[in-house]
Scaffold this motif. Structure first.
Motif, PDB file in Angstrom:
ATOM      1  N   VAL A 136      37.910  40.357  60.179  1.00 31.76           N
ATOM      2  CA  VAL A 136      37.813  41.330  59.087  1.00 31.76           C
ATOM      3  C   VAL A 136      36.968  40.780  57.947  1.00 31.76           C
ATOM      4  O   VAL A 136      36.703  39.579  57.861  1.00 31.76           O
ATOM      5  N   LEU A 137      36.572  41.672  57.070  1.00 23.51           N
ATOM      6  CA  LEU A 137      35.779  41.282  55.908  1.00 23.51           C
ATOM      7  C   LEU A 137      36.649  40.516  54.913  1.00 23.51           C
ATOM      8  O   LEU A 137      37.708  40.987  54.506  1.00 23.51           O
ATOM      9  N   HIS A 138      36.163  39.330  54.531  1.00 21.11           N
ATOM     10  CA  HIS A 138      36.757  38.611  53.407  1.00 21.11           C
ATOM     11  C   HIS A 138      35.681  38.476  52.329  1.00 21.11           C
ATOM     12  O   HIS A 138      34.536  38.923  52.492  1.00 21.11           O
ATOM     13  N   ASN A 139      36.064  37.824  51.258  1.00 23.13           N
ATOM     14  CA  ASN A 139      35.164  37.690  50.121  1.00 23.13           C
ATOM     15  C   ASN A 139      35.539  36.419  49.378  1.00 23.13           C
ATOM     16  O   ASN A 139      36.724  36.143  49.158  1.00 23.13           O
ATOM     17  N   ILE A 140      34.539  35.629  49.024  1.00 24.95           N
ATOM     18  CA  ILE A 140      34.763  34.408  48.248  1.00 24.95           C
ATOM     19  C   ILE A 140      34.397  34.707  46.804  1.00 24.95           C
ATOM     20  O   ILE A 140      33.225  34.947  46.490  1.00 24.95           O
ATOM     21  N   GLU A 174      39.486  33.543  44.966  1.00 21.46           N
ATOM     22  CA  GLU A 174      40.196  34.752  45.369  1.00 21.46           C
ATOM     23  C   GLU A 174      39.366  35.496  46.408  1.00 21.46           C
ATOM     24  O   GLU A 174      38.178  35.243  46.573  1.00 21.46           O
ATOM     25  N   CYS A 175      40.031  36.417  47.096  1.00 24.33           N
ATOM     26  CA  CYS A 175      39.347  37.334  47.998  1.00 24.33           C
ATOM     27  C   CYS A 175      39.564  38.735  47.442  1.00 24.33           C
ATOM     28  O   CYS A 175      40.714  39.179  47.315  1.00 24.33           O
ATOM     29  N   ASP A 176      38.481  39.405  47.115  1.00 25.46           N
ATOM     30  CA  ASP A 176      38.616  40.731  46.502  1.00 25.46           C
ATOM     31  C   ASP A 176      39.120  41.776  47.501  1.00 25.46           C
ATOM     32  O   ASP A 176      39.590  42.838  47.104  1.00 25.46           O
ATOM     33  N   ALA A 177      38.997  41.479  48.799  1.00 22.59           N
ATOM     34  CA  ALA A 177      39.444  42.439  49.805  1.00 22.59           C
ATOM     35  C   ALA A 177      40.965  42.408  49.997  1.00 22.59           C
ATOM     36  O   ALA A 177      41.551  43.392  50.433  1.00 22.59           O
ATOM     37  N   HIS A 178      41.582  41.243  49.715  1.00 23.23           N
ATOM     38  CA  HIS A 178      43.028  41.079  49.940  1.00 23.23           C
ATOM     39  C   HIS A 178      43.600  40.389  48.713  1.00 23.23           C
ATOM     40  O   HIS A 178      43.416  39.175  48.536  1.00 23.23           O
ATOM     41  N   ASP A 179      44.300  41.133  47.895  1.00 26.91           N
ATOM     42  CA  ASP A 179      44.605  40.620  46.561  1.00 26.91           C
ATOM     43  C   ASP A 179      45.626  39.491  46.555  1.00 26.91           C
ATOM     44  O   ASP A 179      45.821  38.845  45.542  1.00 26.91           O
ATOM     45  N   TRP A 180      46.288  39.224  47.669  1.00 28.49           N
ATOM     46  CA  TRP A 180      47.223  38.098  47.723  1.00 28.49           C
ATOM     47  C   TRP A 180      46.508  36.791  48.072  1.00 28.49           C
ATOM     48  O   TRP A 180      47.068  35.725  47.924  1.00 28.49           O
ATOM     49  N   MET A 181      45.277  36.873  48.558  1.00 30.90           N
ATOM     50  CA  MET A 181      44.582  35.661  49.007  1.00 30.90           C
ATOM     51  C   MET A 181      44.077  34.876  47.803  1.00 30.90           C
ATOM     52  O   MET A 181      43.300  35.373  47.001  1.00 30.90           O
ATOM     53  N   MET A 182      44.512  33.616  47.714  1.00 32.28           N
ATOM     54  CA  MET A 182      44.145  32.790  46.586  1.00 32.28           C
ATOM     55  C   MET A 182      44.207  31.321  46.995  1.00 32.28           C
ATOM     56  O   MET A 182      45.049  30.943  47.808  1.00 32.28           O
TER      57      MET A 182
HETATM   58 CU   LIG Z   1      40.348  38.462  52.478  1.00 28.71          CU
END
Ligand SMILES: [Cu+2]
Length: 246
Positions: A136-140, A174-182
């Motif tokens: 899936v798409l993630h974001n740094i 953070e990942c803007d696609a999944h707000d819990w990812m940190m």
């Molecule tokens: Cu993500």
């Protein structure tokens, strides 16, 4: 701000932001360490441990919601109250060992919609990689004080994204696609950095004899420091307790 109710120090730590003042760029000369000692100890939490909170997965549940998900910004061991993911470093060391070359490149992996490791130490100015192990798409998306921020999409097909930070500090990711990812990237001026294990233990090895300032930082519990004197061929034990000021 529900997490601030349980301890004022933690609340202040989260509001204060990133610990950049202790990370100012300093001269460091790597070389042979003829005699050395070890600093070892444990970080423990005193008091009632707040319960982890359930995280609701609203994006990509078929990948990210396979297992129940909980907050992980304060991990305290059941047995000894040891705190995991505490960053410990010698802020005023000017000479000592060089960096070891890792068997695999240093990476911040996005796997199961979680950054792994949660805290990654990288040498300042050295390339490392964000890895997408998911389809899936993630974001740094980084937040920092000294370094230029990064905001790059990482689609499932882009497996390795090179990154580099020049200035020592602790960078929030953070990942803007999944707000819990940190996660946190500790950009280090020298190799005398370590992260506490799941039982709160840590070791800083091959330290030249001398007196140093040992900095302690946790994302939720804040910053502490201790003066530590290292003797040749000896272990010095430094046990530190959160919350600060007790
Ligand atoms: Cu993500």
């Amino acid at each position: 701000m529900p997490r601030c109710r349980w301890i004022a120090a933690a609340c202040l730590a989260s509001l204060a932001g990133l610990p950049s003042p202790a990370h100012s760029l300093q001269a460091y000369a790597p070389g042979e360490v003829a005699t050395a000692g070890t600093i070892r100890g444990t970080l423990t939490f005193r008091g009632e441990v707040p319960a982890a909170e359930r995280v609701e997965v609203t994006t990509d549940p078929e990948v990210c919601g396979v297992e129940p998900r909980f907050t992980s910004d304060l991990l305290v061991a059941d047995g000894n109250d040891g705190v995991q993911n505490v960053v410990i470093w010698l802020s005023d060391i000017q000479e000592g060992k060089g960096w070891e070359t890792p068997a695999e490149p240093r990476t911040l992996n996005q796997k199961g919609c979680t950054f792994t490791p949660h805290v990654l130490v990288v040498p300042a100015g050295e390339q490392f990689f964000a890895v997408n192990s998911d389809g899936v798409l993630h974001n740094i998306h980084t937040r920092s004080g000294e370094n230029r921020p990064v905001n790059k999409a990482q689609p499932g097909f882009l497996k390795r994204l090179p990154l580099k930070f020049r200035y020592p500090e602790i960078v929030r990711v953070e990942c803007d696609a999944h707000d819990w990812m940190m996660a946190w990237i500790v950009v280090a001026a020298h190799p005398y950095y370590t992260i506490t294990e799941s039982d709160g233990s840590f070791r800083l090895e091959n330290v030249p004899p001398g007196t140093y300032t040992m900095q302690v930082w946790h994302e939720r519990l804040g910053t502490l420091s201790r003066e530590v004197t290292v003797s040749a061929d000896a272990d010095v034990s430094v046990n530190v307790e959160y919350p600060a000021g007790q």
